[in-house]
Design a protein around this motif. Structure first.
Motif, PDB file in Angstrom:
ATOM      1  N   THR A 120      68.445 -40.223 -19.944  1.00 42.73           N
ATOM      2  CA  THR A 120      67.906 -39.471 -18.813  1.00 42.73           C
ATOM      3  C   THR A 120      66.387 -39.331 -18.926  1.00 42.73           C
ATOM      4  O   THR A 120      65.657 -39.533 -17.945  1.00 42.73           O
ATOM      5  N   LYS A 122      63.379 -40.682 -16.451  1.00 41.63           N
ATOM      6  CA  LYS A 122      62.333 -39.807 -15.890  1.00 41.63           C
ATOM      7  C   LYS A 122      60.947 -40.325 -16.263  1.00 41.63           C
ATOM      8  O   LYS A 122      60.028 -40.324 -15.430  1.00 41.63           O
ATOM      9  N   ASP A 147      60.085 -43.260 -14.097  1.00 42.05           N
ATOM     10  CA  ASP A 147      59.713 -42.806 -12.752  1.00 42.05           C
ATOM     11  C   ASP A 147      58.292 -42.247 -12.736  1.00 42.05           C
ATOM     12  O   ASP A 147      57.515 -42.519 -11.816  1.00 42.05           O
TER      13      ASP A 147
END
Length: 84
Positions: free
Chosen positions: A43, A47, A50
């Protein structure tokens, strides 16, 4: 030689079995923790990716704006009125 009597498991054997059971429980717990940490890591990597993409886009926009600000403005030509 003495006669061996079958009196059940020895004290040492019981201790080793208890320790093995405890270690199996601890191993299972650690494996579960590793699974959670791997999911969290996945995860966080997503992130971070991104955010890196966003940073690249913002940096590109900033560079374009800097170039636009450095260009001299186009010359202003006075508008002609209809009278002579």
């Amino acid at each position: 030689m003495g006669v061996l009597a079958a009196c059940g498991p020895s004290k040492e054997l019981r201790q080793v079995r208890a320790e093995a059971s405890s270690l199996r429980t601890e191993t299972d717990s650690l494996r579960a923790e590793v699974r959670v940490l791997r999911a969290e890591n996945k995860t966080l990597k997503a992130k971070a990716s991104d955010l890196e993409d966003s940073l690249a886009e913002v940096s590109r926009e900033r560079d374009e704006l800097k170039l636009a600000a450095e260009r001299p403005p186009p010359p202003v030509t006075p508008k002609k009125t209809g009278r002579k």
